[in-house]
Design a protein around this motif. Structure first.
Motif, PDB file in Angstrom:
ATOM      1  N   ASN A  29       0.711  -1.250   0.116  1.00  0.00           N
ATOM      2  CA  ASN A  29      -0.546  -0.087  -0.095  1.00  0.00           C
ATOM      3  C   ASN A  29       0.790   0.967  -0.002  1.00  0.00           C
ATOM      4  O   ASN A  29       0.008   2.012   0.352  1.00  0.00           O
ATOM      5  CB  ASN A  29      -1.105  -0.004   0.914  1.00  0.00           C
ATOM      6  N   GLY A  30       1.774   1.484  -0.887  1.00  0.00           N
ATOM      7  CA  GLY A  30       3.118   2.432  -0.918  1.00  0.00           C
ATOM      8  C   GLY A  30       3.756   2.714  -0.033  1.00  0.00           C
ATOM      9  O   GLY A  30       4.042   3.389   0.590  1.00  0.00           O
ATOM     10  N   PHE A  31       3.520   1.639   1.056  1.00  0.00           N
ATOM     11  CA  PHE A  31       4.399   1.878   2.318  1.00  0.00           C
ATOM     12  C   PHE A  31       6.110   0.853   2.722  1.00  0.00           C
ATOM     13  O   PHE A  31       5.572  -0.131   1.829  1.00  0.00           O
ATOM     14  CB  PHE A  31       4.495   1.380   3.829  1.00  0.00           C
ATOM     15  N   SER A  32       6.656   0.893   3.090  1.00  0.00           N
ATOM     16  CA  SER A  32       8.139  -0.088   2.544  1.00  0.00           C
ATOM     17  C   SER A  32       7.693  -0.533   3.883  1.00  0.00           C
ATOM     18  O   SER A  32       8.560   0.235   4.981  1.00  0.00           O
ATOM     19  CB  SER A  32       9.186   0.586   2.870  1.00  0.00           C
ATOM     20  N   ILE A  33       7.656  -1.842   3.802  1.00  0.00           N
ATOM     21  CA  ILE A  33       7.716  -2.430   4.963  1.00  0.00           C
ATOM     22  C   ILE A  33       9.399  -3.343   5.290  1.00  0.00           C
ATOM     23  O   ILE A  33       9.721  -4.392   4.325  1.00  0.00           O
ATOM     24  CB  ILE A  33       6.351  -3.883   4.667  1.00  0.00           C
ATOM     25  N   LEU A  34       9.511  -3.692   6.328  1.00  0.00           N
ATOM     26  CA  LEU A  34      11.273  -4.245   7.209  1.00  0.00           C
ATOM     27  C   LEU A  34      10.749  -5.358   7.619  1.00  0.00           C
ATOM     28  O   LEU A  34      10.679  -5.204   8.307  1.00  0.00           O
ATOM     29  CB  LEU A  34      11.853  -3.212   7.286  1.00  0.00           C
ATOM     30  N   LEU A  35      10.958  -6.397   7.268  1.00  0.00           N
ATOM     31  CA  LEU A  35      10.144  -8.159   7.890  1.00  0.00           C
ATOM     32  C   LEU A  35      11.916  -8.597   8.063  1.00  0.00           C
ATOM     33  O   LEU A  35      12.799  -8.501   7.430  1.00  0.00           O
ATOM     34  CB  LEU A  35       9.628  -8.988   7.037  1.00  0.00           C
ATOM     35  N   HIS A  36      11.574 -10.293   9.071  1.00  0.00           N
ATOM     36  CA  HIS A  36      13.190 -11.252   9.632  1.00  0.00           C
ATOM     37  C   HIS A  36      13.076 -11.232   8.001  1.00  0.00           C
ATOM     38  O   HIS A  36      12.085 -11.951   7.863  1.00  0.00           O
ATOM     39  CB  HIS A  36      13.425 -11.420  10.663  1.00  0.00           C
ATOM     40  N   ASP A  37      14.458 -11.975   7.546  1.00  0.00           N
ATOM     41  CA  ASP A  37      14.149 -12.951   7.009  1.00  0.00           C
ATOM     42  C   ASP A  37      13.498 -14.510   7.229  1.00  0.00           C
ATOM     43  O   ASP A  37      14.070 -14.694   8.447  1.00  0.00           O
ATOM     44  CB  ASP A  37      15.377 -12.666   5.797  1.00  0.00           C
ATOM     45  N   GLY A  38      14.282 -15.376   6.413  1.00  0.00           N
ATOM     46  CA  GLY A  38      13.230 -16.469   6.984  1.00  0.00           C
ATOM     47  C   GLY A  38      14.440 -16.763   7.369  1.00  0.00           C
ATOM     48  O   GLY A  38      14.582 -18.155   8.876  1.00  0.00           O
ATOM     49  N   ARG A  39      15.693 -17.184   7.213  1.00  0.00           N
ATOM     50  CA  ARG A  39      16.672 -17.599   8.099  1.00  0.00           C
ATOM     51  C   ARG A  39      16.903 -16.987   9.498  1.00  0.00           C
ATOM     52  O   ARG A  39      16.940 -17.736  10.833  1.00  0.00           O
ATOM     53  CB  ARG A  39      17.984 -17.452   7.631  1.00  0.00           C
ATOM     54  N   SER A  40      16.498 -16.124   9.393  1.00  0.00           N
ATOM     55  CA  SER A  40      16.581 -15.377  10.946  1.00  0.00           C
ATOM     56  C   SER A  40      15.104 -15.821  11.577  1.00  0.00           C
ATOM     57  O   SER A  40      15.683 -15.803  12.805  1.00  0.00           O
ATOM     58  CB  SER A  40      16.408 -13.629  10.554  1.00  0.00           C
TER      59      SER A  40
END
Length: 93
Positions: A51-62
């Motif tokens: 929705n126009g926002f940048s989302i930062l998530l942990h990667d699968g390994r982390s």
């Protein structure tokens, strides 16, 4: 970061400790509390747009490593470089 955590917890901590029961090194370990603090740089994250926002998530390994540490009975705090850089230091509250 370690200095801040040590002062906040008022407990002994170890840096870059190898924990054999999980088979890896951790950034910060407080044995008295069974607490692991991982300080995650950009390589631990994936970024996507929603929705126009940048989302930062942990990667699968982390995420998998966090689940392993919790399964072994540790309390885990993952601190992103973004949180620290922007002064968000209330993660123990």
């Amino acid at each position: 970061i370690a200095h801040y955590i040590k002062n906040h917890l008022k407990k002994n901590i170890s840096l870059e400790s190898y924990l054999p029961n999980i088979g890896r090194k951790v950034d910060i370990w407080c044995p008295e509390e069974d607490l692991i603090v991982e300080v995650d740089g950009p390589a631990h994250f994936v970024r996507y747009m929603e929705n126009g926002f940048s989302i930062l998530l942990h990667d699968g390994r982390s995420h998998l490593v966090t689940q392993l540490m919790k399964h072994k009975g540790y309390h885990v705090c993952r601190l992103s470089y973004e949180q620290w850089r922007h002064g968000k230091r209330d993660f123990f509250s």
